[in-house]
Design an enzyme around this catalytic site. Sequence first.
Site, PDB file in Angstrom:
ATOM      1  N   LEU A 148     -14.965  -7.211 -12.828  1.00  0.00           N
ATOM      2  CA  LEU A 148     -15.088  -7.757 -12.526  1.00  0.00           C
ATOM      3  C   LEU A 148     -15.278  -8.616 -11.393  1.00  0.00           C
ATOM      4  O   LEU A 148     -17.039  -8.790 -11.442  1.00  0.00           O
ATOM      5  CB  LEU A 148     -14.044  -9.426 -13.061  1.00  0.00           C
ATOM      6  CG  LEU A 148     -14.052 -10.743 -11.752  1.00  0.00           C
ATOM      7  CD1 LEU A 148     -15.095 -11.510 -13.260  1.00  0.00           C
ATOM      8  CD2 LEU A 148     -12.697 -11.638 -11.954  1.00  0.00           C
ATOM      9  N   THR A 149     -14.970  -7.607 -10.397  1.00  0.00           N
ATOM     10  CA  THR A 149     -15.737  -8.090  -8.964  1.00  0.00           C
ATOM     11  C   THR A 149     -17.180  -7.265  -8.942  1.00  0.00           C
ATOM     12  O   THR A 149     -16.795  -5.903  -9.509  1.00  0.00           O
ATOM     13  CB  THR A 149     -14.297  -7.067  -8.253  1.00  0.00           C
ATOM     14  OG1 THR A 149     -13.486  -8.295  -8.123  1.00  0.00           O
ATOM     15  CG2 THR A 149     -15.125  -7.618  -6.913  1.00  0.00           C
TER      16      THR A 149
ATOM     17  N   PRO B 130     -20.200  -6.204  -6.192  1.00  0.00           N
ATOM     18  CA  PRO B 130     -20.323  -6.311  -5.065  1.00  0.00           C
ATOM     19  C   PRO B 130     -21.632  -7.390  -3.821  1.00  0.00           C
ATOM     20  O   PRO B 130     -20.941  -7.774  -3.307  1.00  0.00           O
ATOM     21  CB  PRO B 130     -22.060  -5.644  -4.329  1.00  0.00           C
ATOM     22  CG  PRO B 130     -22.186  -4.323  -5.487  1.00  0.00           C
ATOM     23  CD  PRO B 130     -21.070  -5.173  -6.616  1.00  0.00           C
TER      24      PRO B 130
ATOM     25  N   GLY C 166     -17.080 -11.429  -5.165  1.00  0.00           N
ATOM     26  CA  GLY C 166     -15.470 -11.118  -5.475  1.00  0.00           C
ATOM     27  C   GLY C 166     -14.649 -12.500  -5.341  1.00  0.00           C
ATOM     28  O   GLY C 166     -14.608 -12.928  -6.438  1.00  0.00           O
ATOM     29  N   SER C 167     -14.379 -13.704  -4.273  1.00  0.00           N
ATOM     30  CA  SER C 167     -13.828 -14.381  -4.569  1.00  0.00           C
ATOM     31  C   SER C 167     -14.598 -14.959  -5.596  1.00  0.00           C
ATOM     32  O   SER C 167     -14.124 -16.269  -6.189  1.00  0.00           O
ATOM     33  CB  SER C 167     -13.249 -15.187  -3.005  1.00  0.00           C
ATOM     34  OG  SER C 167     -12.642 -14.426  -2.698  1.00  0.00           O
TER      35      SER C 167
ATOM     36  N   PHE D  27     -14.843  -1.757  -6.874  1.00  0.00           N
ATOM     37  CA  PHE D  27     -12.996  -1.888  -6.541  1.00  0.00           C
ATOM     38  C   PHE D  27     -12.265  -1.525  -7.967  1.00  0.00           C
ATOM     39  O   PHE D  27     -11.389  -2.412  -7.399  1.00  0.00           O
ATOM     40  CB  PHE D  27     -12.799  -2.947  -5.124  1.00  0.00           C
ATOM     41  CG  PHE D  27     -13.710  -3.332  -4.114  1.00  0.00           C
ATOM     42  CD1 PHE D  27     -14.412  -2.039  -3.121  1.00  0.00           C
ATOM     43  CD2 PHE D  27     -13.621  -4.100  -3.566  1.00  0.00           C
ATOM     44  CE1 PHE D  27     -14.901  -2.079  -1.878  1.00  0.00           C
ATOM     45  CE2 PHE D  27     -14.185  -4.493  -2.808  1.00  0.00           C
ATOM     46  CZ  PHE D  27     -15.148  -3.301  -2.088  1.00  0.00           C
TER      47      PHE D  27
ATOM     48  N   THR E  44      -9.752  -0.905  -9.907  1.00  0.00           N
ATOM     49  CA  THR E  44      -8.284   0.264 -10.291  1.00  0.00           C
ATOM     50  C   THR E  44      -8.743   0.626 -11.535  1.00  0.00           C
ATOM     51  O   THR E  44      -8.644   0.265 -12.418  1.00  0.00           O
ATOM     52  CB  THR E  44      -7.139  -1.029 -10.145  1.00  0.00           C
ATOM     53  OG1 THR E  44      -7.564  -1.674  -9.113  1.00  0.00           O
ATOM     54  CG2 THR E  44      -6.508   0.358 -10.309  1.00  0.00           C
TER      55      THR E  44
ATOM     56  N   GLU F  93      -6.474  -9.931  -7.053  1.00  0.00           N
ATOM     57  CA  GLU F  93      -6.041 -10.362  -8.068  1.00  0.00           C
ATOM     58  C   GLU F  93      -6.052 -12.030  -7.267  1.00  0.00           C
ATOM     59  O   GLU F  93      -5.106 -12.878  -7.681  1.00  0.00           O
ATOM     60  CB  GLU F  93      -5.044 -10.048  -8.430  1.00  0.00           C
ATOM     61  CG  GLU F  93      -4.791  -8.926  -9.493  1.00  0.00           C
ATOM     62  CD  GLU F  93      -4.071  -8.746 -10.741  1.00  0.00           C
ATOM     63  OE1 GLU F  93      -3.731  -9.476 -11.062  1.00  0.00           O
ATOM     64  OE2 GLU F  93      -4.078  -7.628 -10.634  1.00  0.00           O
TER      65      GLU F  93
HETATM   66  C1  FAD Z   1      -7.332  -1.541  -3.883  1.00  0.00           C
HETATM   67  C2  FAD Z   1      -8.190  -3.237  -4.952  1.00  0.00           C
HETATM   68  C3  FAD Z   1      -8.543  -2.722  -6.254  1.00  0.00           C
HETATM   69  C4  FAD Z   1      -9.608  -4.106  -7.301  1.00  0.00           C
HETATM   70  N1  FAD Z   1      -8.847  -3.534  -7.914  1.00  0.00           N
HETATM   71  C5  FAD Z   1     -10.130  -4.456  -8.921  1.00  0.00           C
HETATM   72  C6  FAD Z   1      -9.715  -4.310 -10.349  1.00  0.00           C
HETATM   73  O1  FAD Z   1      -9.128  -3.859 -10.702  1.00  0.00           O
HETATM   74  N2  FAD Z   1     -10.779  -4.838 -11.130  1.00  0.00           N
HETATM   75  C7  FAD Z   1     -11.140  -5.796  -9.962  1.00  0.00           C
HETATM   76  O2  FAD Z   1     -11.871  -6.575 -10.420  1.00  0.00           O
HETATM   77  N3  FAD Z   1     -11.394  -6.169  -8.827  1.00  0.00           N
HETATM   78  C8  FAD Z   1     -10.914  -5.651  -8.108  1.00  0.00           C
HETATM   79  N4  FAD Z   1     -10.560  -5.819  -6.775  1.00  0.00           N
HETATM   80  C9  FAD Z   1     -10.762  -6.058  -6.373  1.00  0.00           C
HETATM   81  C10 FAD Z   1     -10.433  -7.858  -5.041  1.00  0.00           C
HETATM   82  O3  FAD Z   1     -10.299  -8.642  -6.231  1.00  0.00           O
HETATM   83  C11 FAD Z   1     -11.666  -7.902  -4.686  1.00  0.00           C
HETATM   84  O4  FAD Z   1     -11.271  -7.543  -3.678  1.00  0.00           O
HETATM   85  C12 FAD Z   1     -10.783  -9.978  -4.536  1.00  0.00           C
HETATM   86  O5  FAD Z   1     -11.077 -11.106  -5.253  1.00  0.00           O
HETATM   87  C13 FAD Z   1     -11.511 -10.277  -2.812  1.00  0.00           C
HETATM   88  O6  FAD Z   1     -13.111 -10.602  -3.211  1.00  0.00           O
HETATM   89  P1  FAD Z   1     -13.749  -9.359  -2.091  1.00  0.00           P
HETATM   90  O7  FAD Z   1     -13.245  -8.555  -1.845  1.00  0.00           O
HETATM   91  O8  FAD Z   1     -15.376  -9.632  -1.922  1.00  0.00           O
HETATM   92  O9  FAD Z   1     -14.238 -10.747  -0.798  1.00  0.00           O
HETATM   93  P2  FAD Z   1     -14.279 -12.089  -0.410  1.00  0.00           P
HETATM   94  O10 FAD Z   1     -14.547 -12.742  -1.259  1.00  0.00           O
HETATM   95  O11 FAD Z   1     -15.965 -11.703   0.260  1.00  0.00           O
HETATM   96  O12 FAD Z   1     -14.069 -12.839   0.812  1.00  0.00           O
HETATM   97  C14 FAD Z   1     -13.624 -11.996   1.967  1.00  0.00           C
HETATM   98  C15 FAD Z   1     -12.970 -13.085   3.011  1.00  0.00           C
HETATM   99  O13 FAD Z   1     -13.646 -14.505   2.816  1.00  0.00           O
HETATM  100  C16 FAD Z   1     -12.320 -15.481   2.259  1.00  0.00           C
HETATM  101  N5  FAD Z   1     -12.844 -16.066   1.167  1.00  0.00           N
HETATM  102  C17 FAD Z   1     -14.239 -15.914   0.494  1.00  0.00           C
HETATM  103  N6  FAD Z   1     -14.310 -17.378  -0.532  1.00  0.00           N
HETATM  104  C18 FAD Z   1     -13.750 -17.916   0.349  1.00  0.00           C
HETATM  105  C19 FAD Z   1     -13.443 -19.818   1.012  1.00  0.00           C
HETATM  106  N7  FAD Z   1     -14.152 -20.639  -0.359  1.00  0.00           N
HETATM  107  N8  FAD Z   1     -12.689 -20.316   1.381  1.00  0.00           N
HETATM  108  C20 FAD Z   1     -11.857 -19.655   2.229  1.00  0.00           C
HETATM  109  N9  FAD Z   1     -12.086 -18.213   1.915  1.00  0.00           N
HETATM  110  C21 FAD Z   1     -12.886 -17.897   1.660  1.00  0.00           C
HETATM  111  C22 FAD Z   1     -11.358 -14.332   1.480  1.00  0.00           C
HETATM  112  O14 FAD Z   1     -10.029 -15.079   1.076  1.00  0.00           O
HETATM  113  C23 FAD Z   1     -11.290 -13.524   2.089  1.00  0.00           C
HETATM  114  O15 FAD Z   1     -10.631 -13.303   3.329  1.00  0.00           O
HETATM  115  C24 FAD Z   1     -10.022  -4.342  -5.858  1.00  0.00           C
HETATM  116  C25 FAD Z   1      -9.678  -4.591  -5.133  1.00  0.00           C
HETATM  117  C26 FAD Z   1      -9.355  -3.495  -3.667  1.00  0.00           C
HETATM  118  C27 FAD Z   1      -9.472  -3.754  -2.300  1.00  0.00           C
END
Ligand code: FAD
Length: 386
Positions: A124-125, A127, A130-131, A155, A157, A364
């Site tokens: 799903l995620t 570059p 993410g969130s 990222f 898994t 997640e």
């Molecule tokens: C080891 C690992 C395994 C993973 N496995 C998978 C997988 O199997 N499949 C998959 O699809 N993804 C996977 N992920 C991705 C993971 O789900 C995302 O990293 C996570 O959802 C956060 O997204 P981001 O890293 O882009 O951070 P960002 O979304 O950029 O967030 C950065 C910061 O901003 C904050 N933030 C963002 N939006 C808001 C808001 N509206 N209000 C307040 N704060 C906010 C966040 O809480 C965080 O603190 C994995 C990640 C890791 C590190």
Amino acid sequence: MSLDPEIFQQLLETVRRFVKERLVPHEADVSRSDRVPESIKHEMRDLGLFGLSIPQEFGGLGLTMEEEVRVTFELGRTSPAFRSVFGTNNGIGSQGIVMDGTDEQKRLYLPRLAAGDIISSFALTEPEAGSDAASLRTTARSDGDFYVLNGTKRFITNAPHADLFTVFARTESASRPEGVVTAFLVDARTPGLSLGKIDKKMGQSGSHTCDVIFEDCKVPASAVLGGEEGQGFKTAMKVLDRGRLHISAFCVGVADRLIADSLSYAMQRKQFGQPIAEFQLIQAMLADSRAESYAAKCMVLETARGKDRGDNVSTDAACCKMFASEMVGRVADRAVQIHGGAGYMEEYGIERAYRDVRLFRIYEGTTQIHQILIARNMVKEALAAA
Ligand SMILES: Cc1cc2nc3c(=O)[nH]c(=O)nc-3n(C[C@H](O)[C@H](O)[C@H](O)COP(=O)(O)OP(=O)(O)OC[C@H]3O[C@@H](n4cnc5c(N)ncnc54)[C@H](O)[C@@H]3O)c2cc1C
């Protein structure tokens, strides 16, 4: 359908023994070598660990949510890298098919996922997404009986080991100019699908993530999960809802292991002529950890029972994920403190757990995203009741 109580009890005891006798002794090796031995993976297959949450008719154990979290409490008592081996087959990599797959997709994939013959990943995620997963940019252009996928997932898994990906991509829609999100089941060997380098992570050595890249990757129309376009985002959210409870239960298991290790260390380590467990400041840390872990355990069990009854547990599952993942972070921090200098040294494994658990507050759904989700649901419920 729940298992016969006696059989379930046997399963719990078998898993408890497997964790203690087979996995715990391999923790340091797995961390150093960054790989889980094949012999352990075979034993996991024999125990049925790849199919805990897959229905019995497709060869899994078909555990209820309550049964699954109770097994997960046990699995949490060792390195998270072990759970990762079969984690995606039980969770984000299979539940989309279980919940929304067509009969043919279920028949084709679920028995092999349950047996551990194939590994699945959830992509799903991206570059730039993410969130804010709904802003994903990967596209799937319709081309006759096929779709052509382009984009990068980040990222992911188990991607380096995966045979099957559930990929979320944007398809065209007559009514929505930005398109709609559709989920696809993509064979890892499809031309146009490639993998990035394995990511170097802070912790959880032995579990691997990497980018998954789609360049004119052509998949048949039968790859659309559930056979219907535009359902992908709903599927992803349902899958993550269940996954939140699983991760919360895992956090409880890890916390309980850290508390047991901390107590045992505090009882044998002497300073000022007595075991440090007799110092009230150490006792305060042990007691806080025990109370918080117990609170998380009660939350997880209660919410899992609600889910089994068919209640809408979205808000409560988010509360569990937020509380349990933050809780295990505090417990790991106290475990380092109780172990003093030893807690900082590789040999004791406590610093490893401290790094490992940091991930639970991020993937997640981050803590902040759960806060938003919980509060948004609270406002919605209040407005509906007004
Ligand atoms: C080891 C690992 C395994 C993973 N496995 C998978 C997988 O199997 N499949 C998959 O699809 N993804 C996977 N992920 C991705 C993971 O789900 C995302 O990293 C996570 O959802 C956060 O997204 P981001 O890293 O882009 O951070 P960002 O979304 O950029 O967030 C950065 C910061 O901003 C904050 N933030 C963002 N939006 C808001 C808001 N509206 N209000 C307040 N704060 C906010 C966040 O809480 C965080 O603190 C994995 C990640 C890791 C590190």
